[in-house]
Motif scaffolding. Sequence first.
Motif, short mmCIF file in Angstrom:
data_model
loop_
_atom_site.label_atom_id
_atom_site.label_comp_id
_atom_site.label_asym_id
_atom_site.label_seq_id
_atom_site.Cartn_x
_atom_site.Cartn_y
_atom_site.Cartn_z
N PHE A 1 0.83 -1.20 0.00
CA PHE A 1 0.00 0.00 0.00
C PHE A 1 0.87 1.26 0.00
O PHE A 1 0.54 2.24 -0.65
CB PHE A 1 -0.96 -0.01 1.18
CG PHE A 1 -1.98 -1.10 1.09
CD1 PHE A 1 -3.10 -0.96 0.29
CD2 PHE A 1 -1.81 -2.28 1.80
CE1 PHE A 1 -4.04 -1.97 0.19
CE2 PHE A 1 -2.75 -3.29 1.70
CZ PHE A 1 -3.86 -3.14 0.90
N GLY A 2 1.98 1.21 0.72
CA GLY A 2 2.91 2.32 0.71
C GLY A 2 3.55 2.50 -0.66
O GLY A 2 3.79 3.62 -1.10
N VAL A 3 3.82 1.40 -1.32
CA VAL A 3 4.44 1.45 -2.65
C VAL A 3 3.49 2.08 -3.66
O VAL A 3 3.87 2.98 -4.41
CB VAL A 3 4.86 0.03 -3.11
CG1 VAL A 3 5.33 0.05 -4.56
CG2 VAL A 3 5.95 -0.52 -2.20
N VAL A 4 2.24 1.65 -3.67
CA VAL A 4 1.29 2.19 -4.66
C VAL A 4 0.69 3.53 -4.24
O VAL A 4 -0.06 4.13 -5.00
CB VAL A 4 0.16 1.18 -5.01
CG1 VAL A 4 0.73 -0.07 -5.62
CG2 VAL A 4 -0.68 0.88 -3.80
N GLU B 1 11.28 -4.26 -5.95
CA GLU B 1 11.47 -4.82 -4.61
C GLU B 1 10.15 -5.25 -3.99
O GLU B 1 10.11 -6.17 -3.17
CB GLU B 1 12.18 -3.81 -3.72
CG GLU B 1 13.66 -3.63 -4.08
CD GLU B 1 14.34 -2.50 -3.32
OE1 GLU B 1 13.63 -1.73 -2.62
OE2 GLU B 1 15.58 -2.38 -3.43
N ALA B 2 9.06 -4.58 -4.36
CA ALA B 2 7.74 -4.96 -3.86
C ALA B 2 7.14 -6.12 -4.64
O ALA B 2 6.10 -6.64 -4.28
CB ALA B 2 6.81 -3.75 -3.92
N GLY B 3 7.81 -6.50 -5.73
CA GLY B 3 7.34 -7.61 -6.54
C GLY B 3 6.24 -7.23 -7.52
O GLY B 3 5.61 -8.10 -8.11
N LEU B 4 6.00 -5.94 -7.71
CA LEU B 4 4.94 -5.49 -8.61
C LEU B 4 5.37 -5.49 -10.07
O LEU B 4 4.52 -5.51 -10.96
CB LEU B 4 4.46 -4.09 -8.21
CG LEU B 4 3.65 -4.06 -6.93
CD1 LEU B 4 3.52 -2.64 -6.41
CD2 LEU B 4 2.28 -4.67 -7.17
N THR C 1 3.55 8.55 -9.00
CA THR C 1 4.46 8.20 -10.10
C THR C 1 4.52 6.70 -10.27
O THR C 1 4.47 6.19 -11.40
CB THR C 1 5.87 8.77 -9.85
OG1 THR C 1 5.77 10.19 -9.71
CG2 THR C 1 6.81 8.45 -11.00
N ARG C 2 4.59 5.97 -9.18
CA ARG C 2 4.62 4.51 -9.28
C ARG C 2 3.31 3.95 -9.81
O ARG C 2 3.29 3.00 -10.61
CB ARG C 2 4.99 3.90 -7.92
CG ARG C 2 6.44 4.20 -7.55
CD ARG C 2 6.94 3.38 -6.38
NE ARG C 2 6.45 3.84 -5.10
CZ ARG C 2 7.10 4.68 -4.31
NH1 ARG C 2 8.26 5.18 -4.69
NH2 ARG C 2 6.60 5.01 -3.14
N ARG C 3 2.19 4.58 -9.40
CA ARG C 3 0.90 4.15 -9.97
C ARG C 3 0.86 4.40 -11.47
O ARG C 3 0.33 3.60 -12.23
CB ARG C 3 -0.26 4.86 -9.27
CG ARG C 3 -0.54 4.38 -7.87
CD ARG C 3 -1.88 4.87 -7.33
NE ARG C 3 -2.11 6.29 -7.52
CZ ARG C 3 -1.78 7.24 -6.64
NH1 ARG C 3 -1.21 6.90 -5.50
NH2 ARG C 3 -2.05 8.50 -6.89
N GLU C 4 1.43 5.50 -11.89
CA GLU C 4 1.46 5.82 -13.32
C GLU C 4 2.33 4.81 -14.08
O GLU C 4 1.98 4.38 -15.17
CB GLU C 4 1.98 7.26 -13.52
CG GLU C 4 1.89 7.75 -14.93
CD GLU C 4 0.47 7.88 -15.47
OE1 GLU C 4 0.33 7.98 -16.70
OE2 GLU C 4 -0.49 7.88 -14.68
N GLU D 1 -2.91 -8.95 -5.80
CA GLU D 1 -4.00 -9.70 -5.19
C GLU D 1 -4.22 -9.26 -3.74
O GLU D 1 -5.34 -9.28 -3.25
CB GLU D 1 -3.73 -11.20 -5.27
CG GLU D 1 -3.84 -11.73 -6.68
CD GLU D 1 -3.50 -13.21 -6.78
OE1 GLU D 1 -3.21 -13.84 -5.74
OE2 GLU D 1 -3.53 -13.72 -7.90
N GLU D 2 -3.14 -8.85 -3.05
CA GLU D 2 -3.27 -8.35 -1.67
C GLU D 2 -4.15 -7.10 -1.65
O GLU D 2 -5.02 -6.95 -0.80
CB GLU D 2 -1.89 -8.03 -1.10
CG GLU D 2 -1.92 -7.56 0.34
CD GLU D 2 -0.53 -7.26 0.88
OE1 GLU D 2 -0.47 -6.60 1.93
OE2 GLU D 2 0.48 -7.68 0.29
N ILE D 3 -3.94 -6.22 -2.62
CA ILE D 3 -4.75 -5.01 -2.72
C ILE D 3 -6.19 -5.38 -3.08
O ILE D 3 -7.14 -4.85 -2.51
CB ILE D 3 -4.16 -4.03 -3.75
CG1 ILE D 3 -2.81 -3.51 -3.26
CG2 ILE D 3 -5.11 -2.87 -4.02
CD1 ILE D 3 -2.06 -2.66 -4.24
#
Length: 148
Positions: A5-8, A59-62, A12-15, A82-84
């Motif tokens: 959740f912190g990653v997304v 690093e988050a595996g996304l 910019t990362r969502r984009e 899937e966690e989200i």
Amino acid sequence: MADIFGVVADSTRREILRILLERYNQSSTAGGELSVSDIVDKLGLSQPTVSKHLKVLREAGLVGVREAGQHRYYHLDYAPLEEIEDWLIPFLSVDFDASAEEAAEETEGLKEEQRAFAAAIGKAFADTSFQMAHAVKDAKPRKWRKND
């Protein structure tokens, strides 16, 4: 592993994820891969900035990466999403429209009660005002001073 959740949470990362998703949907033969330079071009950001965000996503595996010489090609990895999704499903299953309709009906009922109450107060005020006007009109003037 970073909190997904912190990653997304970063726009910019969502984009970047959105760009990789578009690529995946456009071309199944390329596996949805994009080079870092392609991502830089689409975002209009500097290459070091994009690389730092890609590192966090990796690093988050996304995202996954494939190295070919000096080039790196990134693709979206759905598994961590899937966690989200699991977290979001209870919110998506709530019928907010129905809840809003129920609240509107309750508010409408309250408005009707408020109108009726205001009308009753208005009628009482009008009656009192009418009675006071007649009482003042019918009153005889008094002499307040003894010498008048």
